[in-house]
Design an enzyme around this catalytic site. Sequence first.
Site, PDB file in Angstrom:
ATOM      1  N   SER A 135       3.963  -2.546   9.931  1.00 40.83           N
ATOM      2  CA  SER A 135       5.332  -2.530  10.388  1.00 40.83           C
ATOM      3  C   SER A 135       5.891  -4.020   9.795  1.00 40.83           C
ATOM      4  O   SER A 135       6.788  -4.382  10.355  1.00 40.83           O
ATOM      5  CB  SER A 135       5.747  -2.505  11.765  1.00 40.83           C
ATOM      6  OG  SER A 135       5.595  -0.857  12.111  1.00 40.83           O
ATOM      7  N   ASN A 145       1.069  -1.195  -0.114  1.00 35.37           N
ATOM      8  CA  ASN A 145       0.043   0.037   0.093  1.00 35.37           C
ATOM      9  C   ASN A 145       0.924   1.215   0.079  1.00 35.37           C
ATOM     10  O   ASN A 145       1.559   1.482   0.920  1.00 35.37           O
ATOM     11  CB  ASN A 145      -0.807  -0.005   1.132  1.00 35.37           C
ATOM     12  CG  ASN A 145      -1.779   1.207   1.463  1.00 35.37           C
ATOM     13  OD1 ASN A 145      -1.967   1.995   0.776  1.00 35.37           O
ATOM     14  ND2 ASN A 145      -2.299   1.313   2.586  1.00 35.37           N
ATOM     15  N   HIS A 187      -9.359   1.315   5.412  1.00 37.07           N
ATOM     16  CA  HIS A 187      -8.056   1.570   6.490  1.00 37.07           C
ATOM     17  C   HIS A 187      -8.311   2.317   7.460  1.00 37.07           C
ATOM     18  O   HIS A 187      -8.956   3.339   7.308  1.00 37.07           O
ATOM     19  CB  HIS A 187      -7.157   2.061   5.236  1.00 37.07           C
ATOM     20  CG  HIS A 187      -5.692   2.099   5.620  1.00 37.07           C
ATOM     21  ND1 HIS A 187      -5.259   2.833   6.393  1.00 37.07           N
ATOM     22  CD2 HIS A 187      -4.611   0.983   5.402  1.00 37.07           C
ATOM     23  CE1 HIS A 187      -3.840   2.543   6.721  1.00 37.07           C
ATOM     24  NE2 HIS A 187      -3.554   1.497   6.046  1.00 37.07           N
ATOM     25  N   GLU A 202      -5.226  -4.986  10.805  1.00 36.61           N
ATOM     26  CA  GLU A 202      -4.060  -4.159  10.844  1.00 36.61           C
ATOM     27  C   GLU A 202      -4.024  -3.326  12.352  1.00 36.61           C
ATOM     28  O   GLU A 202      -4.981  -2.287  12.433  1.00 36.61           O
ATOM     29  CB  GLU A 202      -4.082  -2.885   9.990  1.00 36.61           C
ATOM     30  CG  GLU A 202      -3.841  -3.634   8.432  1.00 36.61           C
ATOM     31  CD  GLU A 202      -3.171  -2.510   7.529  1.00 36.61           C
ATOM     32  OE1 GLU A 202      -2.157  -2.604   6.766  1.00 36.61           O
ATOM     33  OE2 GLU A 202      -3.793  -1.280   7.483  1.00 36.61           O
ATOM     34  N   GLY A 206       3.231   2.066  10.864  1.00 35.78           N
ATOM     35  CA  GLY A 206       4.031   3.037  10.847  1.00 35.78           C
ATOM     36  C   GLY A 206       4.819   3.497  12.157  1.00 35.78           C
ATOM     37  O   GLY A 206       5.560   4.471  12.174  1.00 35.78           O
ATOM     38  N   LYS A 231      -0.071   4.224  -0.059  1.00 35.39           N
ATOM     39  CA  LYS A 231      -0.652   5.395   0.564  1.00 35.39           C
ATOM     40  C   LYS A 231      -0.089   6.821  -0.380  1.00 35.39           C
ATOM     41  O   LYS A 231      -0.366   6.684  -1.491  1.00 35.39           O
ATOM     42  CB  LYS A 231       0.076   5.712   1.930  1.00 35.39           C
ATOM     43  CG  LYS A 231       0.008   4.291   2.768  1.00 35.39           C
ATOM     44  CD  LYS A 231       0.267   4.529   4.387  1.00 35.39           C
ATOM     45  CE  LYS A 231       0.040   3.171   5.022  1.00 35.39           C
ATOM     46  NZ  LYS A 231       0.066   3.236   6.516  1.00 35.39           N
ATOM     47  N   GLU A 263      -6.764   4.875   8.036  1.00 35.92           N
ATOM     48  CA  GLU A 263      -6.321   6.242   8.045  1.00 35.92           C
ATOM     49  C   GLU A 263      -7.675   6.893   7.649  1.00 35.92           C
ATOM     50  O   GLU A 263      -7.862   7.894   8.236  1.00 35.92           O
ATOM     51  CB  GLU A 263      -5.163   6.530   7.073  1.00 35.92           C
ATOM     52  CG  GLU A 263      -3.918   5.998   7.668  1.00 35.92           C
ATOM     53  CD  GLU A 263      -2.519   5.719   6.961  1.00 35.92           C
ATOM     54  OE1 GLU A 263      -2.620   5.504   5.624  1.00 35.92           O
ATOM     55  OE2 GLU A 263      -1.912   4.995   7.550  1.00 35.92           O
TER      56      GLU A 263
HETATM   57  P1  13P Z   1       3.375   0.171   7.539  1.00 37.64           P
HETATM   58  O1  13P Z   1       3.598  -1.059   7.204  1.00 37.64           O
HETATM   59  O2  13P Z   1       3.976   1.384   7.435  1.00 37.64           O
HETATM   60  O3  13P Z   1       3.176   0.002   9.043  1.00 37.64           O
HETATM   61  O4  13P Z   1       1.754   0.686   7.150  1.00 37.64           O
HETATM   62  C1  13P Z   1       0.790  -0.581   7.452  1.00 37.64           C
HETATM   63  C2  13P Z   1      -0.361  -0.181   6.627  1.00 37.64           C
HETATM   64  O5  13P Z   1      -1.162   0.861   7.116  1.00 37.64           O
HETATM   65  C3  13P Z   1      -0.607  -0.823   5.249  1.00 37.64           C
HETATM   66  O6  13P Z   1      -1.939  -0.644   4.932  1.00 37.64           O
END
Ligand code: 13P
Length: 243
Positions: free
Chosen positions: A204, A9, A96, A165, A171, A11, A98
């Site tokens: 992560s 992803n 997601h 997740e 992150g 983003k 976010e």
């Molecule tokens: P990270 O791998 O940067 O922790 O992000 C995970 C994520 O949100 C994938 O959709």
Amino acid sequence: MRKPVIAGNWKMHMTCAQTKDYMNRFLPLVEATPNDRHLVIAPPFTALSTLAETVSGTAVEISSQNVHWEDKGAYTAEISPTMLTEFQTKYTIVGHSEPRKYFSESDEQINKRAKSAQSHDLIPIVCVGETDEQRERGEAERVIRRQIEQGLEDTDPEKLVVAYEPIWAIGTGKTCEAKEANRICGLIRNWVNSSNLIIQYGGSVKPGNIDELMAMSDIDGVLVGGASLEPESFARIVNYQNI
Ligand code: 13P
């Protein structure tokens, strides 16, 4: 047999020019990847067309990062399922954490997106997961169960990916222990009541923990953020070793 889905992803990263550079470096690294796994990249909408041209004839599949439930209409800023399938998009991420956090995306909206995706032959990757505080209060399972029950209502588990997740692991460099991630993925499988459901772990994921995660019985793939932005590290994740 559940075929694992390894998805990157991106983003809000990668212009079209950067997408081309990335793929020039990435594709040779995954040329010999066995076809016992799906390899998916979710670029921003603006790079879908470039990605579709670049991966034509390769094993790389395309995901979007969201989808609207209507085919067309007065929905400024939204993208419809038919707009996505024009670029050979096969998957779409919905729910997601976010957009849940920054745009107050609700389980009801997520459910509408997931159902619409399925009716357009797009496989929704529905994300669920608890915050740090919810985990500390012992509410993780209840929160995830609600997200599953409301977000997946009337969806077909055979045309679906669920991504567990935990928000505290996204992150942060703080990965959920493989055994705990596997336990939650097992609970999700029971709640959805489908032995064929594909369940990913996300948060992560990196070259150093992918092999352990993929060795778990209920983890059928990963959704990777930061570590998917470098072709070498994402290629190592895609080329996970069976241990
Ligand atoms: P990270 O791998 O940067 O922790 O992000 C995970 C994520 O949100 C994938 O959709």
